[in-house]
Scaffold this active site. Structure first.
Site, PDB file in Angstrom:
ATOM      1  N   TYR A  54      -7.701 -16.780   5.383  1.00 35.87           N
ATOM      2  CA  TYR A  54      -7.964 -17.300   3.771  1.00 35.87           C
ATOM      3  C   TYR A  54      -9.086 -17.152   3.472  1.00 35.87           C
ATOM      4  O   TYR A  54      -9.915 -17.766   4.020  1.00 35.87           O
ATOM      5  CB  TYR A  54      -7.200 -18.831   3.806  1.00 35.87           C
ATOM      6  CG  TYR A  54      -5.932 -18.878   3.141  1.00 35.87           C
ATOM      7  CD1 TYR A  54      -5.694 -18.442   1.582  1.00 35.87           C
ATOM      8  CD2 TYR A  54      -4.664 -19.260   3.617  1.00 35.87           C
ATOM      9  CE1 TYR A  54      -4.928 -18.342   0.969  1.00 35.87           C
ATOM     10  CE2 TYR A  54      -3.610 -19.189   2.835  1.00 35.87           C
ATOM     11  CZ  TYR A  54      -3.571 -18.991   1.821  1.00 35.87           C
ATOM     12  OH  TYR A  54      -2.470 -18.765   0.869  1.00 35.87           O
ATOM     13  N   GLU A  56     -10.187 -17.533  -0.361  1.00 38.62           N
ATOM     14  CA  GLU A  56     -10.434 -17.739  -1.851  1.00 38.62           C
ATOM     15  C   GLU A  56     -11.857 -17.891  -2.037  1.00 38.62           C
ATOM     16  O   GLU A  56     -12.668 -18.357  -1.546  1.00 38.62           O
ATOM     17  CB  GLU A  56      -9.700 -19.012  -2.184  1.00 38.62           C
ATOM     18  CG  GLU A  56      -8.145 -19.125  -2.280  1.00 38.62           C
ATOM     19  CD  GLU A  56      -7.528 -20.344  -2.332  1.00 38.62           C
ATOM     20  OE1 GLU A  56      -8.094 -21.370  -2.374  1.00 38.62           O
ATOM     21  OE2 GLU A  56      -6.247 -20.194  -2.480  1.00 38.62           O
ATOM     22  N   ASP A 200      -6.658   0.992 -18.558  1.00 36.58           N
ATOM     23  CA  ASP A 200      -5.616   0.874 -17.522  1.00 36.58           C
ATOM     24  C   ASP A 200      -5.499   2.233 -17.057  1.00 36.58           C
ATOM     25  O   ASP A 200      -4.602   3.109 -17.492  1.00 36.58           O
ATOM     26  CB  ASP A 200      -4.258   0.263 -18.138  1.00 36.58           C
ATOM     27  CG  ASP A 200      -3.416   0.152 -16.582  1.00 36.58           C
ATOM     28  OD1 ASP A 200      -3.632   0.621 -15.612  1.00 36.58           O
ATOM     29  OD2 ASP A 200      -2.408  -0.672 -17.028  1.00 36.58           O
ATOM     30  N   THR A 226      -4.445   0.353 -10.305  1.00 33.91           N
ATOM     31  CA  THR A 226      -3.770   0.189  -9.006  1.00 33.91           C
ATOM     32  C   THR A 226      -4.446   1.065  -7.952  1.00 33.91           C
ATOM     33  O   THR A 226      -5.203   2.022  -8.360  1.00 33.91           O
ATOM     34  CB  THR A 226      -2.219   0.721  -9.035  1.00 33.91           C
ATOM     35  OG1 THR A 226      -1.961   1.892  -9.468  1.00 33.91           O
ATOM     36  CG2 THR A 226      -1.379  -0.573  -9.916  1.00 33.91           C
ATOM     37  N   LYS A 229      -1.591   4.980  -6.472  1.00 37.62           N
ATOM     38  CA  LYS A 229      -1.011   6.068  -6.969  1.00 37.62           C
ATOM     39  C   LYS A 229      -1.616   7.244  -6.599  1.00 37.62           C
ATOM     40  O   LYS A 229      -1.951   7.458  -5.523  1.00 37.62           O
ATOM     41  CB  LYS A 229      -0.724   5.631  -8.588  1.00 37.62           C
ATOM     42  CG  LYS A 229       0.170   4.303  -8.791  1.00 37.62           C
ATOM     43  CD  LYS A 229       0.328   4.325 -10.227  1.00 37.62           C
ATOM     44  CE  LYS A 229       1.517   3.288 -10.570  1.00 37.62           C
ATOM     45  NZ  LYS A 229       0.908   1.955 -10.649  1.00 37.62           N
ATOM     46  N   ARG A 235      -0.812  -0.626  -1.493  1.00 43.15           N
ATOM     47  CA  ARG A 235      -0.289  -1.082  -2.651  1.00 43.15           C
ATOM     48  C   ARG A 235      -1.532  -2.167  -3.139  1.00 43.15           C
ATOM     49  O   ARG A 235      -1.786  -3.274  -2.337  1.00 43.15           O
ATOM     50  CB  ARG A 235       0.856  -1.800  -2.696  1.00 43.15           C
ATOM     51  CG  ARG A 235       2.055  -0.594  -2.233  1.00 43.15           C
ATOM     52  CD  ARG A 235       3.419  -1.468  -2.483  1.00 43.15           C
ATOM     53  NE  ARG A 235       3.780  -1.300  -3.762  1.00 43.15           N
ATOM     54  CZ  ARG A 235       4.269  -0.065  -4.374  1.00 43.15           C
ATOM     55  NH1 ARG A 235       4.328   0.961  -3.580  1.00 43.15           N
ATOM     56  NH2 ARG A 235       4.567   0.126  -5.564  1.00 43.15           N
TER      57      ARG A 235
END
Ligand code: DSN
Length: 415
Positions: A54, A56, A200, A226, A229, A235
């Protein structure tokens, strides 16, 4: 063949399903414009112990202990992105494209603010203001369109709408638009009305990174993409912005939108960015576009209408009604011969989104398998043959075997 010794022993049920998908990917041709094949190294990075952590917060400022090594991972990813795109500030934590875009809006806007984005059926994305999406629900989107005759964005119309509506932000960069984007003109228009510029580049990031398309990063206030692609990573997503917006963007991602980042995915992003920095990535990006251009011209020669009469990037939208079949039915026929595509609306589509008129084709995955123009020509020939013989299961089986022969000659890089 990948090795799954423990998974196989522990969970044969799931293993069988994963193996079936491996086989499907090996034996079918992938022409979904948003898909690609990652390298073995990227796959391996995703399967590491980094998933146990973790973290954060951001490098040097975490809300959990034991993050010194994770900081190294995240910093490597960030520095590679800066090198690739010339970004001033990078956030590699967004989990996927829509959450990244949500964070961008959250960073720059208040609910109800006016934003300008391209309409979905003209090539835009759901998160660019569609009424069924959070973007259209929370913000006051006005939409621009492509020109009815050319299928290309008319920048004078964009200017006209921007002057009239005075949005706080203009969004450019699309999901089903095949032409180069006039980033400078968007910036000029936004400056005229004091709007933020948001690009984008989810679809074209790899082509920009490979030096084959224009880069909005030095120009625009904020850019999202992203990573899975054309960029050929795991991903996920990331946001790049001007240094002066760094704090508000980081705050919007965490704690605004997300909790702990997926550190194993951050590592895989870093590995993919390392691959983008290799010389052969440029060649890959170049061939992706060459293949798409060949695909578009082959379709047109066979009498298909291609939106905007061609392409400058990795994708093309073909109006299948020009051959008497809907986009959905074409998708089903092509599935029968082992060619995966996605149905797509065409500008001003008279058919509904679930059964639209078009099919969107993209060449990144085929290019990653090593296919060039000769194979693309043969594949368009087989696609056309399948459309002509759509009611003959016997013919479709014969065509499927030919597709399989091509697949066998061009293995998926990671399999
Ligand atoms: N689903 C992606 C695409 O296919 O373009 C965009 O989110």
């Amino acid at each position: 063949m990948l090795n799954y010794v423990n998974l196989e022993k522990q969970d044969p049920e799931l293993m069988k399903i994963i193996k079936a998908e491996e086989e499907r990917q090996k034996n079918e041709l992938e022409f979904i414009a948003s898909e690609n094949y990652v390298s073995k190294a990227v796959l391996e990075a995703m399967g590491t112990v980094l998933t146990n952590k973790y973290s954060e917060g951001y490098p040097g400022h975490r809300y959990y202990g034991g993050n010194q090594i994770i900081d190294d991972v995240e910093n490597v990813a960030i520095n590679r992105v800066k090198k690739i795109f010339g970004a001033e500030h990078v956030n590699v934590q967004p989990l996927s494209g829509s959450p990244a875009n949500a964070a961008v809006y959250f960073a720059f806007l208040k609910p109800g603010d006016k934003v300008m984005g391209l309409k979905l059926d003209h090539g835009g994305h759901l998160s660019h203001g569609h009424p069924v999406n959070f973007s259209g629900m929370l913000y006051n989107f006005v939409q621009y369109e492509v020109d009815e005759k050319t299928g290309v964005i008319d920048m004078e119309k964009v200017r006209e709408i921007a002057r009239r509506e005075k949005p706080k932000m203009i969004v450019a960069g699309y999901s089903a638009y095949s032409r180069e984007i006039e980033w400078e003109k968007f910036k000029e228009i936004a400056d005229e009305i004091g709007a933020y510029t948001f690009a984008d580049i989810a679809h074209t990031a790899g082509l920009i990174a490979g030096g084959q398309m224009n880069n909005p990063v030095p120009l625009f206030d904020v850019v999202s993409t992203t990573t899975h692609k054309t960029l050929r990573g795991p991903r996920g997503a990331m946001i790049m912005c001007k240094k002066k917006f760094a704090k508000q963007v980081d705050k919007a991602v965490f704690p605004g939108m997300q909790g702990g980042p997926h550190d194993h995915i951050t590592a895989a992003k870093a590995v993919a960015f390392g691959e983008v920095l290799q010389d052969d990535f440029k060649e890959y990006a170049k061939v992706v576009i060459e293949n798409a251009k060949v695909m578009a011209s082959e379709f047109m020669e066979n009498g298909y209408r291609v939106v905007s009469d061609g392409t400058d990037n990795h994708l093309l939208v073909v109006d299948m009604t020009s051959k008497g079949i809907s986009g959905k039915d074409a998708e089903i026929v092509l599935e029968k011969i082992g060619v995966s595509v996605s149905r797509s609306t065409i500008p001003n589509d008279s058919n509904p989104p679930m059964n639209p008129s078009g099919v969107r084709f993209g060449t990144p995955a085929a290019t990653s398998r090593g296919m060039k123009s000769a194979e693309i020509k043969e594949i368009v020939r087989l696609i056309d043959l399948a459309i002509q013989n759509k009611d003959s299961e016997k013919e479709l089986v014969i065509i499927k075997q030919k597709v399989m022969d091509i697949c066998n000659m061009f293995p998926v890089p990671s399999l």
